[in-house]
Design a protein around this motif. Structure first.
Motif, PDB file in Angstrom:
ATOM      1  N   ASP B 253       9.655 -49.307  18.260  1.00  0.00           N
ATOM      2  CA  ASP B 253      10.412 -49.796  17.102  1.00  0.00           C
ATOM      3  C   ASP B 253       9.478 -50.453  16.100  1.00  0.00           C
ATOM      4  OD1 ASP B 253      12.936 -48.994  17.919  1.00  0.00           O
ATOM      5  OD2 ASP B 253      13.245 -50.801  19.111  1.00  0.00           O
ATOM      6  N   GLY B 254       8.530 -51.202  16.619  1.00  0.00           N
ATOM      7  CA  GLY B 254       7.582 -51.883  15.742  1.00  0.00           C
ATOM      8  C   GLY B 254       6.764 -50.902  14.927  1.00  0.00           C
ATOM      9  N   ARG B 255       6.331 -49.851  15.584  1.00  0.00           N
ATOM     10  CA  ARG B 255       5.553 -48.811  14.888  1.00  0.00           C
ATOM     11  C   ARG B 255       6.392 -48.187  13.774  1.00  0.00           C
ATOM     12  NH1 ARG B 255       0.972 -46.804  17.554  1.00  0.00           N
ATOM     13  NH2 ARG B 255       1.113 -45.083  16.075  1.00  0.00           N
ATOM     14  N   GLU B 256       7.599 -47.809  14.180  1.00  0.00           N
ATOM     15  CA  GLU B 256       8.489 -47.105  13.250  1.00  0.00           C
ATOM     16  C   GLU B 256       8.805 -47.948  12.013  1.00  0.00           C
ATOM     17  OE1 GLU B 256      13.028 -45.953  13.803  1.00  0.00           O
ATOM     18  OE2 GLU B 256      11.738 -45.206  15.442  1.00  0.00           O
ATOM     19  N   LYS B 257       9.173 -49.200  12.252  1.00  0.00           N
ATOM     20  CA  LYS B 257       9.569 -50.061  11.143  1.00  0.00           C
ATOM     21  C   LYS B 257       8.367 -50.399  10.259  1.00  0.00           C
ATOM     22  CE  LYS B 257      13.801 -50.100  12.396  1.00  0.00           C
ATOM     23  NZ  LYS B 257      14.728 -49.219  11.661  1.00  0.00           N
ATOM     24  N   MET B 258       7.185 -50.498  10.881  1.00  0.00           N
ATOM     25  CA  MET B 258       5.984 -50.780  10.087  1.00  0.00           C
ATOM     26  C   MET B 258       5.698 -49.599   9.167  1.00  0.00           C
ATOM     27  SD  MET B 258       3.796 -53.289   9.806  1.00  0.00           S
ATOM     28  CE  MET B 258       3.266 -53.171   8.099  1.00  0.00           C
ATOM     29  N   LEU B 259       5.823 -48.397   9.694  1.00  0.00           N
ATOM     30  CA  LEU B 259       5.612 -47.199   8.867  1.00  0.00           C
ATOM     31  C   LEU B 259       6.598 -47.183   7.710  1.00  0.00           C
ATOM     32  CD1 LEU B 259       4.969 -44.535  11.666  1.00  0.00           C
ATOM     33  CD2 LEU B 259       3.359 -45.271   9.881  1.00  0.00           C
ATOM     34  N   GLN B 260       7.824 -47.583   8.028  1.00  0.00           N
ATOM     35  CA  GLN B 260       8.863 -47.644   7.010  1.00  0.00           C
ATOM     36  C   GLN B 260       8.455 -48.616   5.890  1.00  0.00           C
ATOM     37  OE1 GLN B 260      12.645 -47.825   9.068  1.00  0.00           O
ATOM     38  NE2 GLN B 260      13.661 -48.622   7.219  1.00  0.00           N
ATOM     39  N   GLY B 281       3.242 -53.017  18.122  1.00  0.00           N
ATOM     40  CA  GLY B 281       3.419 -51.693  17.534  1.00  0.00           C
ATOM     41  C   GLY B 281       3.013 -51.692  16.070  1.00  0.00           C
ATOM     42  N   ALA B 282       3.454 -52.718  15.367  1.00  0.00           N
ATOM     43  CA  ALA B 282       3.118 -52.833  13.945  1.00  0.00           C
ATOM     44  C   ALA B 282       1.609 -52.937  13.763  1.00  0.00           C
ATOM     45  CB  ALA B 282       3.810 -54.063  13.352  1.00  0.00           C
ATOM     46  N   LEU B 283       0.991 -53.735  14.639  1.00  0.00           N
ATOM     47  CA  LEU B 283      -0.457 -53.920  14.571  1.00  0.00           C
ATOM     48  C   LEU B 283      -1.190 -52.597  14.777  1.00  0.00           C
ATOM     49  CD1 LEU B 283      -2.644 -56.556  15.040  1.00  0.00           C
ATOM     50  CD2 LEU B 283      -2.913 -55.233  17.111  1.00  0.00           C
ATOM     51  N   GLN B 284      -0.727 -51.822  15.733  1.00  0.00           N
ATOM     52  CA  GLN B 284      -1.364 -50.531  16.001  1.00  0.00           C
ATOM     53  C   GLN B 284      -1.337 -49.645  14.759  1.00  0.00           C
ATOM     54  OE1 GLN B 284       0.843 -49.123  19.391  1.00  0.00           O
ATOM     55  NE2 GLN B 284      -0.391 -50.261  20.882  1.00  0.00           N
ATOM     56  N   VAL B 285      -0.179 -49.622  14.103  1.00  0.00           N
ATOM     57  CA  VAL B 285      -0.056 -48.802  12.894  1.00  0.00           C
ATOM     58  C   VAL B 285      -1.020 -49.296  11.813  1.00  0.00           C
ATOM     59  CG1 VAL B 285       1.477 -48.275  10.958  1.00  0.00           C
ATOM     60  CG2 VAL B 285       2.300 -48.059  13.310  1.00  0.00           C
ATOM     61  N   LEU B 286      -1.074 -50.600  11.612  1.00  0.00           N
ATOM     62  CA  LEU B 286      -1.943 -51.166  10.585  1.00  0.00           C
ATOM     63  C   LEU B 286      -3.408 -50.835  10.890  1.00  0.00           C
ATOM     64  CD1 LEU B 286      -0.248 -54.662  10.078  1.00  0.00           C
ATOM     65  CD2 LEU B 286      -0.231 -52.708   8.497  1.00  0.00           C
ATOM     66  N   ASN B 287      -3.788 -50.959  12.178  1.00  0.00           N
ATOM     67  CA  ASN B 287      -5.157 -50.630  12.572  1.00  0.00           C
ATOM     68  C   ASN B 287      -5.455 -49.159  12.325  1.00  0.00           C
ATOM     69  OD1 ASN B 287      -6.195 -53.097  13.310  1.00  0.00           O
ATOM     70  ND2 ASN B 287      -5.541 -52.922  15.451  1.00  0.00           N
ATOM     71  N   GLU B 288      -4.517 -48.314  12.698  1.00  0.00           N
ATOM     72  CA  GLU B 288      -4.714 -46.875  12.537  1.00  0.00           C
ATOM     73  C   GLU B 288      -4.900 -46.513  11.064  1.00  0.00           C
ATOM     74  OE1 GLU B 288      -1.912 -45.994  16.376  1.00  0.00           O
ATOM     75  OE2 GLU B 288      -1.270 -45.213  14.415  1.00  0.00           O
ATOM     76  N   GLN B 289      -4.165 -47.211  10.216  1.00  0.00           N
ATOM     77  CA  GLN B 289      -4.237 -46.899   8.785  1.00  0.00           C
ATOM     78  C   GLN B 289      -5.314 -47.712   8.083  1.00  0.00           C
ATOM     79  OE1 GLN B 289      -0.967 -45.663   6.799  1.00  0.00           O
ATOM     80  NE2 GLN B 289       0.019 -44.893   8.647  1.00  0.00           N
ATOM     81  N   LYS B 290      -6.148 -48.360   8.876  1.00  0.00           N
ATOM     82  CA  LYS B 290      -7.282 -49.133   8.343  1.00  0.00           C
ATOM     83  C   LYS B 290      -6.844 -50.146   7.275  1.00  0.00           C
ATOM     84  CE  LYS B 290     -10.208 -46.268  10.513  1.00  0.00           C
ATOM     85  NZ  LYS B 290     -10.666 -46.700  11.833  1.00  0.00           N
TER      86      LYS B 290
END
Lengths: 366, 366
Positions: B253-260, B281-290
């Motif tokens: 959910d964290g990943r998804e909402k962060m992408l949103q 999850g949000a952190l992972q997305v932010l890291n992935e997107q540098k």
DNA sequence: TATAGTTAGTTAAACGTTTAAGCAGTTTGA
DNA sequence: TCAAACTGCTTAAACGTTTAACTAACTATA
């Protein structure tokens, strides 16, 4: 209603809101006798009806169940357990619940046993021998029908476990189990796990592989050490005393032992840590010292704790299939409890592990 | 002894080593009657001696205790509980044990209650309403003297909890508690926690603060949302509907909402996530997107799960003082159980939290 | 010296079930 | 047609404690 500040210590601050209200007039709990009175039959007939005894007519059964429902009848476990000599409770002893491994084992034990009408009582030894003895006493006192346990690190005196056996209560050990006790055991092949890890590291091109292990006195850690040493031998790598360290495998231990390894004149190019928490400590040190993982030093942990796939870099680890361990432990108990014969089979189940290769040791993709 | 391969599915491979050995000749358990016989006194006298009844002479007491020790006497909990009507067992219901918060709460409940001679039975609802009802039935069946619970996310129907109350069994809720039930409650000030977080983010210079929250139907998450909204208002920041999202707060959910949030034309410069798992999850997305944390987007979690200080960057989070919550819950039960009066005080204890500022939101030290 | 009070127990019932044994009344079978 | 078997219950004991009520033997008091 009034407000009341009840305490102030450290950062904790609590407000208590008190309200006076009438205590519920406690209805006396309904018993089978109450049901019997309503239907003008004997309590014994009610008991049998509720247990679907074939000697009770369907008509009576239906009536009993209906009245039970109406009166909100809840069987009294204490009474039935006392009379039947079966408490339908199984005790579980773990060093702690807040590791993913143990909580997953517990969850699966529960799942399997619930289906058979058993409930479980969870106790924690906190890795202390004394607490473990208390746990055993508590469980015996509660008249559990069996005990499933993973021993505390500290434990060397097995007399308390002998006490369980001497009372004829099934005992099943998992993960940390002592061989000498001659009881059922579920675990993984620690020796082989070490071999798999060392082989993996060699395939990554590592030549000086260190091992931060647990204490030899605990069988599983001793096996991991043996597996590590034999694997080195097998692949014709020199054994090196300074590369083999023992500790309690906490995060702090991991940090300390890693620093010790880094202080060596001849540093290792790989470190296999026998627990994920210690591996995390080692990782922190490596990150702080800007040492490239895995190219300068590769790192492997053990246990696949959730965080091992969350940290940077992600840590290669061994998955122990905790859910399967839990299931098998429960099944062993059920097996045991069903048999009434004078001889009993002793079962040791050894489950295979899986090496989850992640960034901390994957030189090809880094 | 023979070896037997018992299964092979997926990666799991088990070897069973079977040994036939004689089942222990089960000694019948010693009872107070056995002790009485040895000393030629009545069972009642033994019972009293063991409970230090003043009407029994010291001499007899000593003798009884000596014989009890010799015969390896273990009191039968079932019998004493049945007779006295007190099982000395307290049931605990949690959504799951493998979160640090809950396992810490449990540990502290246990610690406090053990001292008073109580043992606890832990059950898990797995966030399911159905399983929660089963847990309650199990505990009532086991005749627990009280229940300490944190409700499942799903739960909206409170009739099962009413059932506990109607049987006159003390019920104490923590963390996830429903106000309408009129029972003791231990928790934190979620509303205020949000205010603290928002204030912190504003101090870091953030101006567009998003909130990935839990569902409003759960009181604690609703309070966090309210606190977030009111804090924005208080600091004259505009409320923005697209910056407020609700979900189950899992990693996914964290990943998804962060992408949103990242897909917005006007991205936030800070994200306050109402749970650490979703924050991860949000952190992972932010890291992935540098994306630079905290300078481009600052991140705050909730709950101070251990991994929040292990990941890179470490995540700012709210410490809920789980150990204190556990202690207070246990104390509330003890309070309740000691009173025999017709009126009872209803107590709600609200503990303060601590904001642990870490790298993910600390712009000054980055 | 009678009476009350204390001491250190004993007796027996109770907690709510389960279960072995018993017993009417009905059905079956040769 | 009558014993054997079955049906559908009842009775009573038991599980191991606790506890209220009682008692016998002393001791203190007036």
């Amino acid at each position: 209603m009034f407000f009341l500040i009840i305490m102030y210590y450290g950062v904790i601050f609590a407000i208590t809101i008190k309200q006076i209200y009438k205590k519920n007039s406690i209805k006396k709990k309904t018993t089978i006798k109450d049901i019997a009175n309503v239907l003008n039959i004997s309590a014994a007939a009610v008991s049998k009806a509720l247990h679907n005894d074939p000697r009770i007519s369907d008509k009576t059964k239906k009536a009993v169940k209906q009245v039970a429902e109406n009166l909100n009848y809840q069987p009294n476990h204490l009474a039935s357990a006392l009379r039947s000599g079966k408490s339908k409770l199984v005790g579980v002893i773990v060093p702690r619940t807040n590791s993913n491994f143990f909580s997953s084992v517990i969850q699966n034990i529960e799942q399997v046993l619930n289906k058979e009408g058993y409930n479980i009582i969870i106790t924690q030894s906190n890795e202390s021998f004394k607490k473990e003895c208390e746990c055993i006493d508590t469980l015996l006192y509660t008249q559990v029908d069996g005990i499933i346990a993973s021993m505390a690190n500290q434990t060397t005196d097995l007399s308390y476990y002998e006490k369980i056996k001497s009372k004829g209560i099934p005992l099943i050990l998992f993960d940390r189990g002592e061989n000498d006790l001659n009881v059922d055991y579920i675990g993984i092949d620690d020796y082989n796990s070490s071999q798999i890890i060392v082989k993996h590291l060699i395939e990554q091109g590592c030549k000086r592989i260190a091992h931060i292990g647990g204490y030899k006195r605990t069988r599983i850690f001793n096996n991991r050490i043996k597996g590590y040493l034999d694997a080195l031998k097998k692949h014709h790598l020199p054994l090196n005393e300074e590369l083999l360290l023992e500790c309690d495998l906490t995060i702090e231990d991991g940090r300390e032992k890693m620093l010790q390894l880094l202080a060596l004149k001849n540093r290792p190019d790989a470190v296999y840590v026998a627990g994920d928490y210690a591996a995390l400590g080692a990782l922190q040190v490596l990150n702080e010292q800007k040492i490239n993982i895995p190219n300068e030093i590769a790192l492997v942990g053990f246990g696949n704790e959730p965080f091992s796939s969350m940290v940077t870099p992600t840590i290669t680890s061994i998955e122990q299939h905790s859910s399967e361990i839990g299931k098998q432990a429960a099944l062993s108990f059920l097996d045991y409890s069903k048999k009434e014969t004078i001889t009993q089979t002793l079962t040791k189940k050894i489950l295979d592990v899986a090496l989850l290769v992640r960034a901390s040791s994957d030189r090809k993709n880094s």
